[in-house]
Scaffold this motif. Structure first.
Motif, PDB file in Angstrom:
ATOM      1  N   SER A  44      -4.885  -3.269   6.356  1.00  0.00           N
ATOM      2  CA  SER A  44      -4.731  -4.434   5.480  1.00  0.00           C
ATOM      3  C   SER A  44      -6.099  -5.046   5.169  1.00  0.00           C
ATOM      4  O   SER A  44      -6.364  -5.494   4.047  1.00  0.00           O
ATOM      5  CB  SER A  44      -3.825  -5.468   6.136  1.00  0.00           C
ATOM      6  N   GLY A  45      -6.973  -5.076   6.188  1.00  0.00           N
ATOM      7  CA  GLY A  45      -8.327  -5.584   5.955  1.00  0.00           C
ATOM      8  C   GLY A  45      -9.101  -4.724   4.985  1.00  0.00           C
ATOM      9  O   GLY A  45      -9.889  -5.227   4.160  1.00  0.00           O
ATOM     10  N   ILE A  46      -8.916  -3.406   5.061  1.00  0.00           N
ATOM     11  CA  ILE A  46      -9.604  -2.494   4.135  1.00  0.00           C
ATOM     12  C   ILE A  46      -9.119  -2.728   2.703  1.00  0.00           C
ATOM     13  O   ILE A  46      -9.919  -2.822   1.750  1.00  0.00           O
ATOM     14  CB  ILE A  46      -9.371  -1.032   4.565  1.00  0.00           C
ATOM     15  N   THR A  47      -7.804  -2.800   2.501  1.00  0.00           N
ATOM     16  CA  THR A  47      -7.256  -2.989   1.153  1.00  0.00           C
ATOM     17  C   THR A  47      -7.625  -4.363   0.600  1.00  0.00           C
ATOM     18  O   THR A  47      -7.778  -4.517  -0.616  1.00  0.00           O
ATOM     19  CB  THR A  47      -5.735  -2.819   1.181  1.00  0.00           C
ATOM     20  N   ALA A  48      -7.765  -5.358   1.472  1.00  0.00           N
ATOM     21  CA  ALA A  48      -8.140  -6.687   0.975  1.00  0.00           C
ATOM     22  C   ALA A  48      -9.539  -6.690   0.377  1.00  0.00           C
ATOM     23  O   ALA A  48      -9.838  -7.460  -0.558  1.00  0.00           O
ATOM     24  CB  ALA A  48      -8.047  -7.703   2.111  1.00  0.00           C
ATOM     25  N   LYS A  49     -10.418  -5.816   0.879  1.00  0.00           N
ATOM     26  CA  LYS A  49     -11.793  -5.767   0.375  1.00  0.00           C
ATOM     27  C   LYS A  49     -11.951  -4.813  -0.817  1.00  0.00           C
ATOM     28  O   LYS A  49     -12.965  -4.880  -1.520  1.00  0.00           O
ATOM     29  CB  LYS A  49     -12.732  -5.326   1.494  1.00  0.00           C
TER      30      LYS A  49
END
Length: 824
Positions: free
Chosen positions: A393-398
């Motif tokens: 989720s952190g990767i997709t948020a960036k």
């Protein structure tokens, strides 16, 4: 129709009415007891009565040594009752004569004067009270005599000094005995011998105040003194009974010289009453009647002994009417009585129960804490999938939040996009992403920012797995704490159960042992059996020192006990007497059924001085023998330090009583937590029970062990990874029943895998063990070490350690003499 309402009959009403009577009587008795205690102790009736009688007491017709010491003792010990004591003492003196009243008032007045004077120089006035009383009595007596006669002669000074000296002694006695009559303590305290004597003197002095009291020609003084002797003889036996008779008779004879025969009468009656104590109250009363009759006839055969016998009969009647609980309460204060022993045992039992309950509560607390830590660690382990989702989720948020294809990827093709990211994450973790060209080509076609997402995953994954590793270490730390707390809880529970064990009554066995020894002609003082449990026998004896000058305890007594108890008994401790003709104290206990004889050989790689292998043999207090070999990873100082530390931790944990499985898990957790480097340690542990030779083998990454039993060779192995390699593992425990004569061979991998040009190391080792021609453990260890080194042409390729243990039957110094099998 059944009746209802007010006229309903309660079937339990009769039962309630029957129980109401005893309950009401018990409640009324309790209130009466409380009221009596308030009157006697809180209101000071005891002080008033004792003070009144001591104010009347005198000896040798004109010496008054009792009133002032009692007042001084009350002044020091119970100052709030000083006014009551003053009125009581003055009232008693007034009933005798004005002269006694004057002297008592003057002595008390002078006591206050000297107390003020002494108080100006020191604050420690308690130790000076006897001296103040001496000076007060001397000054008061001389002053009163001088005002009455107008002059003083040597006789007056002499009598005043005697009276002051008696007051000095009585003050020290009353300072110890007055608190016994006035203070109420929650905890029952036994009386020392000095306190008992002081209390007897006080009571005898009080009875001196009844010298001139008669009831129908019967002396009140004689009745109560004999009643006091009866109580002492019944409660404490002949010794205290005769002591009370001597002390009271002596004081009464000083008050009245005509009563000198009372000394013999009371002492003899107390002795007879104590000797006839087995006959209960009737026997003690009969002792008083016999003593009274004999002494009365001996003193004056012509006198009418009817009055003396009637006085004794009245004292016996009062004695028989005395409530039982008063007798029991008095007996609790006297050391040596059954009631005192029972009271002390009950107190010790209560303290033991309280201690056991406290330890059990602590054990429950540790067990609850262990469960809490274990559950928390389990929940954290289940959340690993969720952690991975949070990472993605952190990767997709960036990357995906600002992408124009966000809706198509995550709304329309969610599963496909998620599967791609998980596969990229896994390939990146394994380091195979760059070689998987197919995945990279498909991902670049699918995602317009494929390179950016891949680079970000590669950058963030390192931090993600560091966090995961840290969380795993924290979880392992919690698991370690949980296991340690559980082990401590188990040890505390066992300790609480051990506290609850009481000494059993082995009177029959003690008599059998005494009879057996006496039939054999051996003199024994006494035998105390504390425990007869198999393997845990504990017997204590006293024997004449002269009978043990040539080691008869080990040569005769221990073998005879072994034959009687059908178990090997040895001398554990011997305390010789300090006197030539005294008795020695000897303790006998169970010998371990089996013993372990060990041998070892070790060598460092290349013939160095420091080996990476460590070994330890230890006998634990729980009747077990432990043999351990630890092999640190690599060679040299560092491997030696790791293996040595592992065995040191193991020894400390095993000696505390914690189970060996928990000990192994705890050490593994410590090794995996204390360093971030990959340092592994093997552990080969054998726990042999010396009672039945049963053995448990815990092999953590270690080589097999072998047991040589005659011509057979038994292999013992287990599949456990080395310690510190994984954080959570189950210890595989292998059990084996050893027998007498078995030879256990434990070795490190340097010995097992050391032979050169050998394909099947197991078969080679079995053949070498089977070909052994000796049973000496040290020779076996040396032979195996030499065989391995010879196979390498004298070169030592790795650290090598071999430990050999032989199981033998424990044999005492002297064999059992089978002559008392009938007494078993």
């Amino acid at each position: 129709m059944p009746r209802t309402g007010k006229n309903t009959v309660n079937p339990n009403s009769d039962l309630v009415a029957m129980n109401r009577g005893p309950l009401a009587l018990s409640r009324w008795t309790s209130k009466l007891k409380t009221w009596v205690e308030h009157v006697f102790f809180r209101w000071g009736f005891v002080i008033a009565l004792v003070g009144f009688l001591l104010g009347r007491a005198y000896i040798l017709t004109n010496i008054l040594p009792f009133a002032l010491p009692f007042f001084a003792a009350v002044y020091i010990m119970k100052r709030d009752k000083i006014a009551l004591a003053f009125l009581a003492v003055m009232g008693g003196a007034f009933t005798v004569s004005i002269e006694n009243t004057t002297f008592t008032f003057a002595s008390i007045f002078m006591f206050f004067i000297y107390n003020i004077v002494f108080g100006r120089f020191t604050t420690k006035t308690v130790g000076l009270v006897p001296f103040q009383v001496f000076l007060s009595a001397l000054t008061a007596h001389l002053s009163v005599v001088y005002f009455q006669q107008g002059s003083l002669i040597l006789y007056d000074v002499f009598m005043s000094t005697i009276e002051a000296g008696l007051s000095f002694v009585l003050t020290m006695i009353f300072l110890q005995s007055v608190p016994l009559l006035t203070e109420r303590k929650g905890k029952q305290q036994s009386l020392e011998t000095e306190e008992i004597v002081c209390l007897i003197i006080l009571l005898a002095s009080v009875l001196t105040g009844t010298t001139d009291w008669f009831l129908y020609h019967l002396s009140i003084q004689h009745i109560f003194t004999r009643y006091l002797v009866l109580l002492a003889a019944y409660v404490a036996g002949a010794t205290i009974g005769s002591t009370v008779g001597v002390v009271t008779g002596l004081i009464l004879s000083l008050a009245n010289v005509a009563s000198l025969y009372q000394l013999s009468l009371l002492a003899f009656s107390g002795l007879l009453g104590g000797l006839l104590k087995e006959g209960k109250r009737i026997g003690v009363g009969l002792g008083l009647l016999i003593g009274t009759s004999l002494i009365a006839l001996y003193v004056d055969k012509q006198a009418d002994i009817a009055v003396t016998l009637l006085e004794s009969v009245v004292a016996i009647i009062m004695f028989l009417l005395t409530p039982k609980f008063i007798m029991e309460k008095l007996a609790k204060f006297v050391p040596g009585t059954n009631e005192h022993s029972t009271d002390q045992q009950q107190y010790l039992r209560r303290m033991r129960d309280v201690t056991s309950n406290k330890i059990t509560q602590f054990a429950n607390v540790f067990q609850a804490l262990s469960g809490s830590f274990a559950v928390y660690g389990y929940v954290e382990e289940e959340d690993q999938e969720k952690e991975a989702d949070i990472f993605l989720s952190g990767i997709t948020a960036k990357t995906c939040q600002t992408c124009f294809k966000r809706e198509q990827c995550w709304a329309v093709n969610f599963d496909k996009t998620y599967d791609y990211l998980r596969e990229i994450m896994q390939e990146t973790q394994e380091g195979t992403l760059q070689r998987n060209t197919k995945l990279m080509r498909e991902w670049d076609k699918y995602c317009v920012r494929g390179t950016r997402v891949t680079e970000l995953i590669n950058q963030e994954l390192f931090h993600f797995y560091n966090e995961q590793k840290l969380k795993k270490q924290m979880m392992e730390g919690r698991r370690l704490v949980a296991e340690q707390l559980l082990g401590v809880s188990k040890v505390m529970e066992d300790f609480a159960k051990e506290i609850q064990r009481e000494k059993e009554n082995h009177q029959i066995q003690e008599e059998q042992i005494l009879e057996a020894f006496r039939e054999f002609g051996i003199e024994i003082g006494h035998v105390d059996i504390y425990c007869l449990d198999q393997g845990n026998v504990d017997i204590e004896m006293t024997i004449p020192t002269a009978s043990n000058q040539r080691g008869e305890c080990e040569k005769l007594l221990a073998p005879m006990l072994s034959d009687i108890l059908k178990e090997t008994i040895v001398v554990k401790l011997e305390e010789p007497s300090q006197y030539p003709n005294g008795y020695s104290n000897v303790c006998f206990g169970s010998a371990k059924t089996f013993s372990i004889d060990t041998g070892l050989a070790t060598a460092a790689k290349g013939g160095g001085l420091v080996s990476g292998d460590s070994y330890s043999t230890m006998e634990l207090s729980i009747g077990k023998y432990a043999i351990a070999i630890s092999d640190g990873m690599g060679n040299g100082e560092r491997a030696h330090r790791e293996s040595k530390e592992t065995l040191k931790l193991l020894q400390k944990i095993l000696q505390s009583g914690i189970d060996e499985t928990i000990a192994i898990k705890s050490i593994n957790s410590i090794l995996s937590l204390r360093t971030t480097e990959e340092i592994f340690t093997t552990l080969d542990l054998a726990m042999i029970d010396l009672r039945d030779a049963s053995a448990k083998f815990l092999k953590i990454g270690s080589t097999p062990s072998f047991v040589k039993r005659g011509d057979r060779v038994i292999k013992i192995e287990a599949s456990n990874l080395p310690m510190g390699m994984i954080q959570d593992f189950e210890v595989d425990v292998v059990s084996e029943q050893l027998k007498m004569g078995d030879i256990l061979i434990m070795m490190s991998d340097g010995i097992f895998e050391g032979p050169k040009h050998v394909e099947n190391h197991e078969m080679w080792m079995k053949r070498k063990v089977k070909e052994l021609q000796t049973e000496d453990p040290q020779e076996i260890a040396d032979i195996l070490m030499e065989e391995v080194i010879r196979s390498r042409n004298g070169f030592i390729e790795d650290d090598m350690t071999v430990v050999v243990a032989k199981v033998d039957k424990t044999m005492p110094k002297w064999a059992t003499i089978p002559v008392f099998s009938k007494q078993a």
